[in-house]
Design an enzyme around this catalytic site. Structure first.
Site, PDB file in Angstrom:
ATOM      1  N   GLY A   1       0.807  -1.213   0.000  1.00 25.86           N
ATOM      2  CA  GLY A   1       0.000   0.000   0.000  1.00 25.86           C
ATOM      3  C   GLY A   1       0.838   1.259   0.000  1.00 25.86           C
TER       4      GLY A   1
ATOM      5  CG  MET B   1       9.011   7.372  -7.261  1.00 20.81           C
ATOM      6  SD  MET B   1       7.385   7.628  -7.926  1.00 20.81           S
ATOM      7  CE  MET B   1       7.711   9.076  -8.915  1.00 20.81           C
TER       8      MET B   1
ATOM      9  N   GLY C   1       9.128  -5.024  -8.485  1.00 22.85           N
ATOM     10  CA  GLY C   1       9.976  -3.919  -8.923  1.00 22.85           C
ATOM     11  C   GLY C   1      11.465  -4.222  -8.790  1.00 22.85           C
ATOM     12  CD  GLU C   2      15.203  -4.203 -13.224  1.00 21.48           C
ATOM     13  OE1 GLU C   2      15.549  -3.024 -13.409  1.00 21.48           O
ATOM     14  OE2 GLU C   2      15.463  -5.118 -14.021  1.00 21.48           O
TER      15      GLU C   2
ATOM     16  CD  GLN D   1      10.219  -7.769  -2.318  1.00 24.40           C
ATOM     17  OE1 GLN D   1      10.104  -7.682  -1.121  1.00 24.40           O
ATOM     18  NE2 GLN D   1       9.543  -6.999  -3.149  1.00 24.40           N
TER      19      GLN D   1
ATOM     20  CG  HIS E   1       3.326   0.684  -5.379  1.00 20.77           C
ATOM     21  ND1 HIS E   1       3.507   1.764  -4.539  1.00 20.77           N
ATOM     22  CD2 HIS E   1       3.871  -0.381  -4.751  1.00 20.77           C
ATOM     23  CE1 HIS E   1       4.123   1.366  -3.440  1.00 20.77           C
ATOM     24  NE2 HIS E   1       4.363   0.079  -3.545  1.00 20.77           N
TER      25      HIS E   1
HETATM   26  O1  PAF Z   1       7.800  -5.106  -1.960  1.00 23.79           O
HETATM   27  C1  PAF Z   1       6.846  -5.081  -1.150  1.00 23.79           C
HETATM   28  O2  PAF Z   1       6.055  -4.153  -1.104  1.00 23.79           O
HETATM   29  C2  PAF Z   1       6.680  -6.249  -0.187  1.00 23.79           C
HETATM   30  O3  PAF Z   1       7.912  -6.743   0.234  1.00 23.79           O
HETATM   31  C3  PAF Z   1       5.790  -7.376  -0.726  1.00 23.79           C
HETATM   32  C4  PAF Z   1       6.402  -8.033  -1.955  1.00 23.79           C
HETATM   33  C5  PAF Z   1       4.420  -6.826  -1.086  1.00 23.79           C
HETATM   34  C6  PAF Z   1       5.606  -8.470   0.322  1.00 23.79           C
HETATM   35  O4  PAF Z   1       5.022  -7.961   1.475  1.00 23.79           O
END
Ligand code: PAF
Length: 333
Positions: free
Chosen positions: A68, A221, A184-185, A190, A74
């Site tokens: 969020g 961002m 996202g990169e 992750q 996003h």
């Molecule tokens: O990148 C994020 O916003 C979070 O790590 C994710 C992938 C939504 C997992 O909570």
């Protein structure tokens, strides 16, 4: 909703809150958004049943998981996902298991109604927004953990982070049942962790990467940019400037990662209120540190600006400039 209305209409009864459902069990703008055509689902069973119906109609689901406080980064992932599947699902969930005890879970910015307006404007079909109790009911004890990738970069200073991310993303994948998911990169480690997990556990989901979206001055961002004062916002630009410096040095022919990192460090430390967590140059797939830039390389950094920890990364391409390998010969090094 255009071409997706048939799919959404087919499962509309699933998402209507039962008469007498406590208002607190629903999102505050549920009705408004229902009228606008967006689905907001708070329960695992509700989301799974929507996913089953969509899949039953031989439609594909594209998914963007988020915590969020949505920003242009996003939204760019949503646009990518929109083109990758028939039905676009977004989750909004601030995941407690990926925050350490000293981290900012409680103060992590939240703006649910605003987020819904943004998802609606992007043509998102389904928003999954569970409570923590819905995803982690009493007695929850199963986690997903990778053996090696988390022991680099952010995983060193955030020991529970990747376990929490891998666990919640696995759960979200089981619930939303996407064919494609977009990450996202900016959160490069992750992205690699998710790709590895999907492959290792045969999840059969295509993982797409969205390029980092930056403010006009280059700051990546991030929802956490919201914590910064004006002065800290200025200091935060050092992350992008350090990457620029590194790219310039590499393009000019500097091969020594030690020298590039030293130059980045000097630049960051010259800004007020900065504290470096790490600056690393590594192989883009294994995350193993590299000493000289000969082939594929990426630089990542994490810097605390006062109390706000920010990350950024970019690729480094070896150039053919005049500097000799490892020598202190090129300008500005
Ligand atoms: O990148 C994020 O916003 C979070 O790590 C994710 C992938 C939504 C997992 O909570």
């Amino acid at each position: 909703l255009g071409r997706f209305s048939a799919v959404i209409d087919a499962h509309r009864p699933v998402r209507r809150p039962k008469a007498g459902t406590a208002r607190s069990d629903r999102c505050s703008v549920y009705r408004d958004f229902q009228e606008a055509g967006i689905d907001v689902i708070n329960t695992v069973s509700g989301m799974q049943s929507v996913a089953d119906r969509v899949r039953g109609q031989a439609k594909t689901i594209a998914f963007v998981p988020t915590m969020g406080f949505l920003h242009e980064g996003h939204l760019s992932l949503m646009r990518l996902a929109r083109r990758a599947g028939d039905v676009l699902a977004v989750s909004i969930f601030v995941n407690p298991t990926q925050f350490g005890p000293e981290e900012d879970f409680d103060r992590y910015p939240r703006a649910f109604d605003r987020d819904l307006a943004l998802t609606e404007a992007e043509g998102v079909d389904v928003v999954f927004a569970p409570t923590a109790a819905e995803l982690y009911p009493e007695g929850f004890e199963t986690y997903v953990q990778l053996e090696h990738l988390p022991h680099h970069l952010c995983g060193l200073s955030r020991p529970v982070f990747f376990r929490g991310v891998a666990t919640v993303v696995t759960k979200l994948f089981h619930i939303v049942q996407p064919h494609v998911a977009v990450f996202g990169e900016k959160d490069y480690q992750q992205l690699l962790v998710i790709r590895k997990m999907v492959r290792d556990l045969n999840m059969g989901i295509e993982i797409l990467a969205g390029a980092t979206v930056r403010e006009a001055d280059g700051l990546a961002m991030s929802s956490r940019n919201n914590y910064l004062t004006e002065e800290q916002r200025y200091s935060a630009l050092c992350l992008r400037h350090a990457l620029d410096k590194a790219q310039t040095m590499a393009a000019a022919g500097t091969r020594s990662c030690r020298r590039i990192i030293a130059a980045a460090q000097e630049l960051i430390e010259a800004r007020p209120q900065t504290e470096i967590d790490y600056i690393r140059i590594f192989h883009p797939e294994t995350l193993q540190d590299i000493e000289t830039i000969e082939g594929p390389a990426r630089m990542a950094l994490a810097v605390k600006i006062a109390t706000t920890r920010l990350i950024d990364n970019d690729r480094l391409d070896p150039g053919t400039g005049g500097a000799e390998n490892g020598r202190d010969s090129e300008p500005g090094a």
